[in-house]
Design a protein around this motif. Structure first.
Motif, short mmCIF file in Angstrom:
data_model
loop_
_atom_site.label_atom_id
_atom_site.label_comp_id
_atom_site.label_asym_id
_atom_site.label_seq_id
_atom_site.Cartn_x
_atom_site.Cartn_y
_atom_site.Cartn_z
N ILE A 1 0.84 -1.20 0.00
CA ILE A 1 0.00 0.00 0.00
C ILE A 1 0.87 1.25 0.00
O ILE A 1 0.54 2.26 -0.65
N THR A 2 1.99 1.21 0.72
CA THR A 2 2.90 2.35 0.71
C THR A 2 3.44 2.59 -0.70
O THR A 2 3.50 3.74 -1.17
N GLN B 1 -2.56 15.16 1.57
CA GLN B 1 -1.41 15.05 2.46
C GLN B 1 -1.35 13.69 3.14
O GLN B 1 -0.27 13.26 3.56
N ASP B 2 -2.50 13.00 3.26
CA ASP B 2 -2.46 11.64 3.81
C ASP B 2 -1.73 10.69 2.87
O ASP B 2 -0.96 9.83 3.32
N VAL B 3 -1.99 10.81 1.57
CA VAL B 3 -1.29 9.98 0.60
C VAL B 3 0.20 10.32 0.60
O VAL B 3 1.06 9.43 0.58
N ALA B 4 0.49 11.61 0.63
CA ALA B 4 1.90 12.03 0.64
C ALA B 4 2.63 11.52 1.86
O ALA B 4 3.81 11.17 1.80
N ALA B 5 1.95 11.44 3.00
CA ALA B 5 2.58 11.03 4.25
C ALA B 5 2.96 9.55 4.28
O ALA B 5 3.66 9.10 5.20
N ALA B 6 2.55 8.79 3.28
CA ALA B 6 2.87 7.37 3.26
C ALA B 6 4.36 7.12 3.06
O ALA B 6 4.86 6.03 3.35
N ASP B 7 5.10 8.13 2.56
CA ASP B 7 6.53 7.97 2.31
C ASP B 7 7.22 9.29 2.61
O ASP B 7 6.71 10.36 2.26
N ALA C 1 -13.22 -9.81 12.66
CA ALA C 1 -13.10 -8.56 11.91
C ALA C 1 -11.83 -8.60 11.05
O ALA C 1 -10.75 -8.91 11.55
N LEU C 2 -11.99 -8.30 9.77
CA LEU C 2 -10.85 -8.27 8.86
C LEU C 2 -10.73 -6.89 8.23
O LEU C 2 -11.73 -6.25 7.89
N PRO C 3 -9.49 -6.38 8.04
CA PRO C 3 -9.31 -5.09 7.34
C PRO C 3 -9.73 -5.21 5.88
O PRO C 3 -9.44 -6.21 5.22
N GLN C 4 -10.42 -4.20 5.37
CA GLN C 4 -10.94 -4.22 4.01
C GLN C 4 -10.26 -3.21 3.09
O GLN C 4 -10.02 -3.49 1.92
N ALA C 5 -9.96 -2.03 3.62
CA ALA C 5 -9.43 -0.95 2.78
C ALA C 5 -8.74 0.08 3.66
O ALA C 5 -8.96 0.14 4.88
N VAL C 6 -7.89 0.88 3.00
CA VAL C 6 -7.31 2.08 3.62
C VAL C 6 -7.98 3.28 2.98
O VAL C 6 -8.05 3.37 1.74
N VAL C 7 -8.45 4.19 3.76
CA VAL C 7 -9.10 5.39 3.26
C VAL C 7 -8.22 6.60 3.58
O VAL C 7 -7.94 6.87 4.75
N TRP D 1 -1.80 -5.57 9.70
CA TRP D 1 -2.55 -4.32 9.54
C TRP D 1 -2.95 -3.74 10.90
O TRP D 1 -3.06 -2.52 11.03
N ALA D 2 -3.11 -4.59 11.89
CA ALA D 2 -3.40 -4.06 13.23
C ALA D 2 -2.21 -3.28 13.77
O ALA D 2 -2.36 -2.34 14.57
N ASN D 3 -0.98 -3.65 13.32
CA ASN D 3 0.23 -2.97 13.76
C ASN D 3 0.59 -1.77 12.87
O ASN D 3 1.58 -1.09 13.11
N TYR D 4 -0.22 -1.53 11.82
CA TYR D 4 0.07 -0.44 10.87
C TYR D 4 -0.06 0.92 11.55
O TYR D 4 -1.05 1.20 12.23
N THR D 5 0.96 1.77 11.36
CA THR D 5 0.96 3.11 11.97
C THR D 5 1.02 4.22 10.93
O THR D 5 1.24 5.38 11.28
N GLY D 6 0.85 3.84 9.68
CA GLY D 6 0.93 4.83 8.63
C GLY D 6 -0.33 5.66 8.51
O GLY D 6 -1.28 5.52 9.29
N PRO D 7 -0.36 6.56 7.52
CA PRO D 7 -1.52 7.46 7.34
C PRO D 7 -2.72 6.70 6.81
O PRO D 7 -2.63 5.58 6.31
N GLY D 8 -3.86 7.35 6.89
CA GLY D 8 -5.08 6.75 6.40
C GLY D 8 -5.84 6.04 7.50
O GLY D 8 -5.32 5.77 8.59
N ARG D 9 -7.07 5.70 7.21
CA ARG D 9 -7.93 5.03 8.17
C ARG D 9 -8.26 3.64 7.64
O ARG D 9 -8.68 3.49 6.49
N ILE D 10 -8.07 2.62 8.51
CA ILE D 10 -8.35 1.24 8.12
C ILE D 10 -9.84 0.97 8.32
O ILE D 10 -10.39 1.22 9.39
N VAL D 11 -10.48 0.45 7.29
CA VAL D 11 -11.89 0.07 7.35
C VAL D 11 -11.97 -1.43 7.55
O VAL D 11 -11.35 -2.21 6.80
#
Length: 446
Positions: A7-8, A90-96, A79-85, A57-67
């Motif tokens: 995703i990054t 700036q949220d997309v930019a913050a991924a790297d 419960a399973l992660p479905q998407a990153v919103v 994904w539970a340990n993910y600390t990057g930008p965006g909100r996990i659905v």
């Protein structure tokens, strides 16, 4: 199943492709990126791997909100992660870290430029502005500020008192400068009536335009007498218009090497060459338009035919030579890759020239690149004979030809008369043969 690293990487790709639009307020937000969660079969066959993926994904600390969404496993519902919103750019930019830095630099520079140059047009230049090294960005701001303050300085380009600015720098950054001044896209026009790119640039920047020199070869000894015997010279359009002599024939050649190859004298003939894209200058010379004959010889490729078309568009009634399919076919083995034709409407070409242009266009479409037969590659003896013939031999008078009776009609009448005479002679011979015993004539030898 997409991991956080994937995703990054995907966020970096989407940022690179879209951040220039996002900076202008475009794009649809929020942006939802699917994590491609495991389907029913995967959850049944390898539930352990699915839970390990969910934990990453539970340990993910990057930008965006996990659905999340509930999914059924053999052991129950989990419960399973479905998407990153991503809620905003700036949220997309913050991924790297690199894209985050690029986004901050883009925003900072655009805010500065919009405040400093409120009339600026940022269409098509945001990426270049963002990627400029800091020294070049400072030069850009200084240059546009000075030109904005002095819109009609009348100075030459090298006279501009701007630190770090020279001819090469301005050539590389023309579009940025012109757009920030709010005067268009800085690109040379393809319309025949437009001045050259250099002249347009100087006009837009309020600079004095240095004279564009046209290369001249005076092939007539009588014409050279008024020039101190000079055969080769370079002069501005205004100077050439002040020349009291008039050439009977003007030969316009695209490339200077081919022009220099003509070393013989040709009465009444002047060669002009080396202007390339600036064929408009030829149309500004009065004695070129007034010449009894103008012949144009250029490369066989898309640009060469465009130059010929534009020359006629400037009012020069030029006849082309060695710019047809016959010449291309004869010397095809000497052609190389070239620029593909990039213009559709060349309304001043003759049918034969249009046929060549269509052939070049089809070749480029089929092969992904253009075809170029440079005029210098044509065997010189062959080329010289045809160019000299085109410049010195008058074409037939079409009006006079239309007044004359077609040759085949005249020859047809003579043939009919001759056949009637032969038929009559054969009849007489047959008659005589019947009156003389033992005498016969084989009329087939008549």
């Amino acid at each position: 199943m997409r991991d956080p690293d994937e995703i990054t990487a995907l966020a970096r790709q989407r940022f690179a492709a879209g951040y220039t639009d996002w900076a202008r307020g475009l794009g649809t937000w929020p942006m939802r990126v699917s994590l491609q969660p495991p389907d029913t079969r995967a959850r049944s066959e390898d539930p352990v791997a699915c839970h390990e993926w969910a934990q990453r994904w539970a340990n993910y600390t990057g930008p965006g909100r996990i659905v999340y969404a509930n999914a059924r496993f053999p052991t129950g519902v989990h419960a399973l992660p479905q998407a990153v919103v991503f809620g905003q750019p700036q949220d997309v930019a913050a991924a790297d870290p690199d894209t985050a830095q690029t986004w901050r630099r883009c925003g900072r520079r655009l805010i500065q430029l919009q405040r400093t140059f409120p009339d600026a047009d940022f269409t098509g230049i945001i990426r270049r502005i963002t990627e400029l090294p800091e020294p070049d960005f400072e030069r850009l701001v200084n240059a546009v500020t000075w030109l904005k303050t002095n819109p009609a300085s009348g100075m030459l380009l090298r006279q501009l008192p701007i630190e770090g600015i020279d001819t090469k720098w301005l050539a590389r950054h023309t579009q940025l400068v012109v757009n920030l001044l709010g005067q268009g896209d800085g690109q040379p026009s393809t319309e025949p009536a437009a001045p050259s790119a250099t002249r347009r640039l100087h006009q837009r920047l309020g600079l004095r335009t240095p004279p564009e020199l046209i290369q001249v070869v005076v092939c007539d000894p009588a014409l050279r007498e008024s020039l101190g015997g000079m055969r080769h010279l370079a002069a501005a359009v205004d100077d050439l218009n002040r020349w009291p002599q008039r050439a009977d024939t003007v030969l316009i050649i695209e490339n200077k090497e081919s022009a220099y190859a003509f070393t013989d004298d040709m009465p009444g003939t002047v060669i002009l060459h080396g202007q390339g894209f600036s064929v408009a200058n030829y149309g500004r010379i009065g004695w070129v338009k007034a010449a009894r004959k103008v012949v144009y010889w250029g490369d066989i490729d898309g640009p060469g035919l465009a130059f010929l078309n534009d020359l006629r568009g400037h009012g020069v009634d030029a006849t082309s030579v060695l710019m047809d399919l016959e010449t291309l076919d004869r010397f095809r083995h000497l052609a190389v890759d070239g620029a593909a034709p990039d213009r559709r409407n060349l309304g001043y070409l003759t049918p034969g020239e249009q046929k060549l242009y269509v052939h070049l266009t089809a070749y480029a479409a089929e092969n992904g690149q253009g075809l170029l037969l440079e005029q210098e590659r044509i065997l010189w003896g062959y080329a010289r004979q045809r160019v000299v013939m085109a410049a010195t031999v008058d074409p037939p008078d079409e009006d006079r030809l239309r007044q004359l009776k077609p040759l085949e009609d005249v020859m047809g009448e003579h043939c009919n008369t001759l056949l009637e005479t032969l038929d009559a002679a054969c009849t007489n011979v047959d008659h005589l043969g019947s009156r003389h015993n033992g005498c016969s004539v084989d009329t087939r030898t008549t």
